[in-house]
Design an enzyme around this catalytic site. Structure first.
Site, PDB file in Angstrom:
ATOM      1  N   ASP A 133       0.810  -1.225   0.000  1.00  0.00           N
ATOM      2  CA  ASP A 133       0.000   0.000   0.000  1.00  0.00           C
ATOM      3  C   ASP A 133       0.842   1.274   0.000  1.00  0.00           C
ATOM      4  O   ASP A 133       0.432   2.308   0.530  1.00  0.00           O
ATOM      5  CB  ASP A 133      -0.970   0.022   1.209  1.00  0.00           C
ATOM      6  CG  ASP A 133      -1.897  -1.170   1.196  1.00  0.00           C
ATOM      7  OD1 ASP A 133      -2.282  -1.612   0.099  1.00  0.00           O
ATOM      8  OD2 ASP A 133      -2.229  -1.677   2.291  1.00  0.00           O
ATOM      9  N   GLU A 134       1.988   1.217  -0.606  1.00  0.00           N
ATOM     10  CA  GLU A 134       2.871   2.382  -0.645  1.00  0.00           C
ATOM     11  C   GLU A 134       2.417   3.404  -1.685  1.00  0.00           C
ATOM     12  O   GLU A 134       2.822   4.568  -1.644  1.00  0.00           O
ATOM     13  CB  GLU A 134       4.314   1.952  -0.979  1.00  0.00           C
ATOM     14  CG  GLU A 134       4.980   1.026   0.044  1.00  0.00           C
ATOM     15  CD  GLU A 134       4.718  -0.450  -0.237  1.00  0.00           C
ATOM     16  OE1 GLU A 134       3.881  -0.756  -1.111  1.00  0.00           O
ATOM     17  OE2 GLU A 134       5.361  -1.292   0.411  1.00  0.00           O
ATOM     18  N   LYS A 151       1.966   2.008  -5.170  1.00  0.00           N
ATOM     19  CA  LYS A 151       2.533   1.424  -6.404  1.00  0.00           C
ATOM     20  C   LYS A 151       1.640   1.713  -7.608  1.00  0.00           C
ATOM     21  O   LYS A 151       2.119   2.060  -8.686  1.00  0.00           O
ATOM     22  CB  LYS A 151       2.672  -0.110  -6.237  1.00  0.00           C
ATOM     23  CG  LYS A 151       3.638  -0.511  -5.134  1.00  0.00           C
ATOM     24  CD  LYS A 151       3.650  -2.013  -4.912  1.00  0.00           C
ATOM     25  CE  LYS A 151       2.396  -2.569  -4.302  1.00  0.00           C
ATOM     26  NZ  LYS A 151       2.134  -2.178  -2.904  1.00  0.00           N
ATOM     27  N   GLY A 207      -4.533  -4.316  -3.741  1.00  0.00           N
ATOM     28  CA  GLY A 207      -5.538  -3.285  -4.000  1.00  0.00           C
ATOM     29  C   GLY A 207      -4.803  -2.015  -4.355  1.00  0.00           C
ATOM     30  O   GLY A 207      -4.060  -1.483  -3.535  1.00  0.00           O
ATOM     31  N   HIS A 208      -4.944  -1.565  -5.582  1.00  0.00           N
ATOM     32  CA  HIS A 208      -4.202  -0.397  -6.046  1.00  0.00           C
ATOM     33  C   HIS A 208      -5.205   0.673  -6.475  1.00  0.00           C
ATOM     34  O   HIS A 208      -6.045   0.431  -7.337  1.00  0.00           O
ATOM     35  CB  HIS A 208      -3.289  -0.781  -7.220  1.00  0.00           C
ATOM     36  CG  HIS A 208      -2.329  -1.894  -6.896  1.00  0.00           C
ATOM     37  ND1 HIS A 208      -1.637  -2.598  -7.843  1.00  0.00           N
ATOM     38  CD2 HIS A 208      -1.939  -2.407  -5.709  1.00  0.00           C
ATOM     39  CE1 HIS A 208      -0.880  -3.505  -7.254  1.00  0.00           C
ATOM     40  NE2 HIS A 208      -1.049  -3.411  -5.957  1.00  0.00           N
ATOM     41  N   GLN A 253       1.987  -6.041  -3.070  1.00  0.00           N
ATOM     42  CA  GLN A 253       2.445  -6.135  -1.679  1.00  0.00           C
ATOM     43  C   GLN A 253       3.765  -5.357  -1.485  1.00  0.00           C
ATOM     44  O   GLN A 253       4.001  -4.404  -2.207  1.00  0.00           O
ATOM     45  CB  GLN A 253       2.590  -7.606  -1.236  1.00  0.00           C
ATOM     46  CG  GLN A 253       1.265  -8.329  -1.085  1.00  0.00           C
ATOM     47  CD  GLN A 253       0.728  -8.922  -2.380  1.00  0.00           C
ATOM     48  OE1 GLN A 253       1.426  -9.597  -3.087  1.00  0.00           O
ATOM     49  NE2 GLN A 253      -0.523  -8.677  -2.685  1.00  0.00           N
ATOM     50  N   ARG A 261      -5.525   0.489   8.433  1.00  0.00           N
ATOM     51  CA  ARG A 261      -4.100   0.148   8.387  1.00  0.00           C
ATOM     52  C   ARG A 261      -3.420   0.706   9.632  1.00  0.00           C
ATOM     53  O   ARG A 261      -3.713   1.817  10.057  1.00  0.00           O
ATOM     54  CB  ARG A 261      -3.449   0.748   7.139  1.00  0.00           C
ATOM     55  CG  ARG A 261      -3.999   0.179   5.843  1.00  0.00           C
ATOM     56  CD  ARG A 261      -3.418   0.923   4.638  1.00  0.00           C
ATOM     57  NE  ARG A 261      -4.010   0.469   3.387  1.00  0.00           N
ATOM     58  CZ  ARG A 261      -4.152   1.241   2.313  1.00  0.00           C
ATOM     59  NH1 ARG A 261      -3.745   2.493   2.331  1.00  0.00           N
ATOM     60  NH2 ARG A 261      -4.686   0.754   1.219  1.00  0.00           N
ATOM     61  N   THR A 265       2.670  14.010  -4.018  1.00  0.00           N
ATOM     62  CA  THR A 265       2.068  14.917  -3.037  1.00  0.00           C
ATOM     63  C   THR A 265       0.535  14.863  -2.990  1.00  0.00           C
ATOM     64  O   THR A 265      -0.083  15.700  -2.345  1.00  0.00           O
ATOM     65  CB  THR A 265       2.517  16.374  -3.319  1.00  0.00           C
ATOM     66  OG1 THR A 265       2.109  16.720  -4.651  1.00  0.00           O
ATOM     67  CG2 THR A 265       4.009  16.545  -3.169  1.00  0.00           C
ATOM     68  N   SER A 266      -0.054  13.901  -3.696  1.00  0.00           N
ATOM     69  CA  SER A 266      -1.508  13.671  -3.570  1.00  0.00           C
ATOM     70  C   SER A 266      -1.847  12.382  -4.317  1.00  0.00           C
ATOM     71  O   SER A 266      -1.018  11.858  -5.067  1.00  0.00           O
ATOM     72  CB  SER A 266      -2.315  14.857  -4.124  1.00  0.00           C
ATOM     73  OG  SER A 266      -2.821  14.584  -5.416  1.00  0.00           O
TER      74      SER A 266
HETATM   75  P1  GDP Z   1      -0.640   0.258  -3.607  1.00  0.00           P
HETATM   76  O1  GDP Z   1      -1.282  -0.977  -3.101  1.00  0.00           O
HETATM   77  O2  GDP Z   1       0.829   0.300  -3.339  1.00  0.00           O
HETATM   78  O3  GDP Z   1      -0.964   0.570  -5.039  1.00  0.00           O
HETATM   79  O4  GDP Z   1      -1.259   1.454  -2.745  1.00  0.00           O
HETATM   80  P2  GDP Z   1      -2.808   1.670  -2.392  1.00  0.00           P
HETATM   81  O5  GDP Z   1      -3.486   2.180  -3.615  1.00  0.00           O
HETATM   82  O6  GDP Z   1      -3.377   0.475  -1.727  1.00  0.00           O
HETATM   83  O7  GDP Z   1      -2.695   2.771  -1.271  1.00  0.00           O
HETATM   84  C1  GDP Z   1      -2.163   4.036  -1.507  1.00  0.00           C
HETATM   85  C2  GDP Z   1      -3.264   5.072  -1.240  1.00  0.00           C
HETATM   86  O8  GDP Z   1      -2.682   6.356  -1.130  1.00  0.00           O
HETATM   87  C3  GDP Z   1      -4.270   5.168  -2.381  1.00  0.00           C
HETATM   88  O9  GDP Z   1      -5.520   5.477  -1.847  1.00  0.00           O
HETATM   89  C4  GDP Z   1      -3.733   6.337  -3.222  1.00  0.00           C
HETATM   90  O10 GDP Z   1      -4.764   7.007  -3.921  1.00  0.00           O
HETATM   91  C5  GDP Z   1      -3.154   7.221  -2.155  1.00  0.00           C
HETATM   92  N1  GDP Z   1      -1.983   8.007  -2.551  1.00  0.00           N
HETATM   93  C6  GDP Z   1      -0.996   7.675  -3.420  1.00  0.00           C
HETATM   94  N2  GDP Z   1      -0.051   8.638  -3.445  1.00  0.00           N
HETATM   95  C7  GDP Z   1      -0.441   9.584  -2.575  1.00  0.00           C
HETATM   96  C8  GDP Z   1       0.139  10.825  -2.134  1.00  0.00           C
HETATM   97  O11 GDP Z   1       1.222  11.226  -2.538  1.00  0.00           O
HETATM   98  N3  GDP Z   1      -0.581  11.529  -1.214  1.00  0.00           N
HETATM   99  C9  GDP Z   1      -1.769  11.109  -0.713  1.00  0.00           C
HETATM  100  N4  GDP Z   1      -2.381  11.873   0.187  1.00  0.00           N
HETATM  101  N5  GDP Z   1      -2.327   9.952  -1.104  1.00  0.00           N
HETATM  102  C10 GDP Z   1      -1.666   9.198  -2.009  1.00  0.00           C
HETATM  103  P1  IMO Z   2      -0.943  -4.187  -2.191  1.00  0.00           P
HETATM  104  O1  IMO Z   2      -0.518  -4.737  -3.525  1.00  0.00           O
HETATM  105  C1  IMO Z   2      -0.974  -4.644   2.144  1.00  0.00           C
HETATM  106  C2  IMO Z   2      -1.204  -8.724   3.713  1.00  0.00           C
HETATM  107  C3  IMO Z   2      -2.469  -9.152   4.434  1.00  0.00           C
HETATM  108  C4  IMO Z   2      -1.889 -10.134   5.441  1.00  0.00           C
HETATM  109  C5  IMO Z   2      -0.777 -10.812   4.656  1.00  0.00           C
HETATM  110  C6  IMO Z   2      -1.164 -12.160   4.062  1.00  0.00           C
HETATM  111  O2  IMO Z   2      -2.204  -3.443  -2.218  1.00  0.00           O
HETATM  112  O3  IMO Z   2       0.195  -3.447  -1.557  1.00  0.00           O
HETATM  113  P2  IMO Z   2      -2.667 -12.862   1.993  1.00  0.00           P
HETATM  114  O4  IMO Z   2      -4.137 -12.658   1.723  1.00  0.00           O
HETATM  115  O5  IMO Z   2      -1.783 -12.269   0.943  1.00  0.00           O
HETATM  116  O6  IMO Z   2      -2.328 -14.288   2.287  1.00  0.00           O
HETATM  117  O7  IMO Z   2      -2.398 -12.056   3.366  1.00  0.00           O
HETATM  118  O8  IMO Z   2      -0.440  -9.910   3.607  1.00  0.00           O
HETATM  119  N1  IMO Z   2      -1.404  -8.189   2.345  1.00  0.00           N
HETATM  120  C7  IMO Z   2      -1.286  -6.896   2.023  1.00  0.00           C
HETATM  121  N2  IMO Z   2      -1.047  -5.822   2.790  1.00  0.00           N
HETATM  122  N3  IMO Z   2      -1.095  -4.501   0.819  1.00  0.00           N
HETATM  123  C8  IMO Z   2      -1.290  -5.581   0.027  1.00  0.00           C
HETATM  124  O9  IMO Z   2      -1.267  -5.513  -1.326  1.00  0.00           O
HETATM  125  C9  IMO Z   2      -1.450  -6.847   0.622  1.00  0.00           C
HETATM  126  N4  IMO Z   2      -1.689  -8.087   0.155  1.00  0.00           N
HETATM  127  C10 IMO Z   2      -1.644  -8.908   1.216  1.00  0.00           C
HETATM  128  O10 IMO Z   2      -3.091  -8.057   5.063  1.00  0.00           O
HETATM  129  O11 IMO Z   2      -1.293  -9.422   6.509  1.00  0.00           O
HETATM  130 MG    MG Z   3      -2.821  -1.564  -1.835  1.00  0.00          MG
END
Ligand code: GDP
Ligand code: IMO
Ligand code: MG
Length: 428
Positions: free
Chosen positions: A13-14, A16, A40-41, A223, A304, A413-414
């Protein structure tokens, strides 16, 4: 631009998805190489928000999208996702979405076992997404998986499902659950096959053709490094390799094709699910990060856990993956903090650690050592130029660079696609 491998350098959830979408403007092909719909992206483009789980983030720009052999694919979840995104105006066809013929299928039996095992763990839950990821990967290495290519051979499908049932029924007996219905699963697979098969191809060959045609490829990780089954906080990990090297294995390309390894890195830390998290905050600062960062999972909606930036952890990810530069995400979330801290080491049992040891028991005892600096207390949301960042924010970024040993080549930044600072060109 050369090829780029994008990976999460923390616990997922960085951001990506946002960066893959942004980079995809200049790429020809985007490939997922591990994980499944546990990912989940979220991508924000103007007024539209796209939520992707299985599909490579390149679909939003209509780029050739490939689901590699290293991905575990729930065919029903994939079809639903295609339908949902088509409803949002995207065009996803067998011409622009390829699924590897050797990708393992996630079956209903995998998801139900995932949930049953979590239930049985009681207080020791991993906190999986319940999508069947772990059991599906177990099927792959256990040599009993049903794979995409099997859907094209209805005459032998039943025998393969019977092999699977032999294994699962032994387990179910132990769990006092009702046995596996072979005919029902065969029927479900036969029903879904014609909808999926048009996308199924030897993905490695599609990628080799792309190489010959000098196309640019983005490898999109899911992940993060700390969830890697070998290098992460085991057993609180996912069931695949999430590190950069997996790009070659899970896509079926030579290791020399991975190009520039970009580590997507949040300006603080988060984790969803159980497991060690040395810099976790249980105070008002943690709540601020959760609320301002909207830190709720895209896949499961879970809150989270939030904490300070862990430079020791990210440096370890840099070393294990060969990360060349980081994309520093969500800096704007920290805008209101009067002070910001960075973890520079740990103590446990009276000893100092400058790395995360592998032992689960030791990891649980790690106490962070912090250095603290003043916060910038200036709104950064939407800043698009490095020169518009206040000096205190720049100081924070420079310190992260010093401690992790890599440059922040992108700063975000967003959530919005265009609110992204290109600090340095990334060359493959
Ligand atoms: P991923 O799994 O690595 O693709 O990340 P996620 O989409 O699960 O989580 C990142 C969340 O932060 C999403 O809701 C994005 O829309 C949001 N996001 C991404 N970059 C930024 C940023 O620079 N600032 C803020 N406030 N939100 C961001
Ligand atoms: P993205 O791509 C954050 C975590 C789950 C659990 C562990 C094992 O959005 O960054 P699993 O269902 O994979 O066997 O669960 O991994 N986990 C994640 N945490 N972002 C994810 O994906 C994740 N995918 C799995 O919460 O701790
Ligand atoms: Mg994610």
């Amino acid at each position: 631009m050369g090829n780029i491998t994008v990976i999460g350098s923390q616990w997922g959830d960085e951001g990506k998805g946002k960066i893959v979408d942004w980079l995809a403007a200049e790429a020809d092909v985007v490939v997922r190489f591990q994980g499944g719909h546990n990912a989940g992206h979220t991508l924000v483009v103007g007024e539209t928000t796209y939520k992707l789980h299985l599909l490579p983030s390149g679909v939003v720009r209509g780029k050739l999208s490939v689901i590699g052999n290293g991905v575990v694919v729930d065919p029903w979840a994939l079809l639903k996702e295609i339908e949902r995104l088509t409803g949002q105006g995207l065009t996803i066809t067998p011409e622009n979405l390829i699924v590897s013929e050797s990708a393992t299928l996630i079956l209903p039996v995998n998801a139900s076992l995932d949930k049953a095992l979590e239930e049985a763990r009681g207080n020791a839950k991993i906190g999986t997404t319940g999508r069947g990821i772990g059991p599906a990967y177990e099927d792959t290495v256990g040599r009993r998986a049903i794979r995409m290519c099997d859907l094209a051979h209805p005459e032998t499908l039943k025998a393969k499902v019977e092999k699977l049932a032999f294994y699962y029924n032994a387990l179910y007996k132990g769990l006092n659950a009702s046995p596996f219905n072979v005919d029902e699963l065969v029927g479900q697979l036969q029903e879904v096959a014609p909808k999926i098969l048009p996308h199924v191809a030897p993905a490695w060959r599609v990628l080799d053709d792309a190489k010959t045609a000098k196309k640019t490829v983005l490898f999109e990780g899911a992940q993060g490094v700390m969830l890697d089954v070998n290098h992460g906080t085991y057993p609180y990990v996912t069931s695949s390799n999430t590190i950069a090297a997996q790009a070659a294995i899970g896509a079926g390309v030579g290791a020399d094709q991975m190009g520039y390894v970009l580590g997507i890195t949040k300006a603080y830390s988060t984790r969803v699910g159980s497991g060690p998290f040395p810099t976790e905050l249980f105070d008002a600062v943690g709540d601020t990060l959760t609320e301002r960062g909207h830190e709720f999972g895209t896949t499961t909606g879970r809150r989270r856990r939030c904490g300070w930036f862990d430079a020791v952890q990210v440096k370890q990810a840099v070393k294990i993956c060969g990360i060349k530069g980081i994309a520093l995400m969500k800096l704007d979330v920290m805008d209101t903090l009067s002070e910001v801290s960075i973890c520079t080491g740990y103590t446990a049992n009276g000893k100092h650690y400058d790395y995360i040891p592998a032992s689960e028991d030791l990891q649980a005892q790690l106490k962070p050592v912090y250095e603290t600096m003043p916060g910038w207390q200036t709104p950064l949301r939407g800043v698009k130029k490095l020169s518009d960042l206040p000096s205190k924010a720049l100081k924070y970024i420079h310190r992260l660079e010093e401690l992790t040993g890599v440059e922040a080549v992108i700063i975000s930044t967003s959530p919005e696609r265009d609110d992204t600072i290109r600090v340095k060109e990334i060359l493959g």
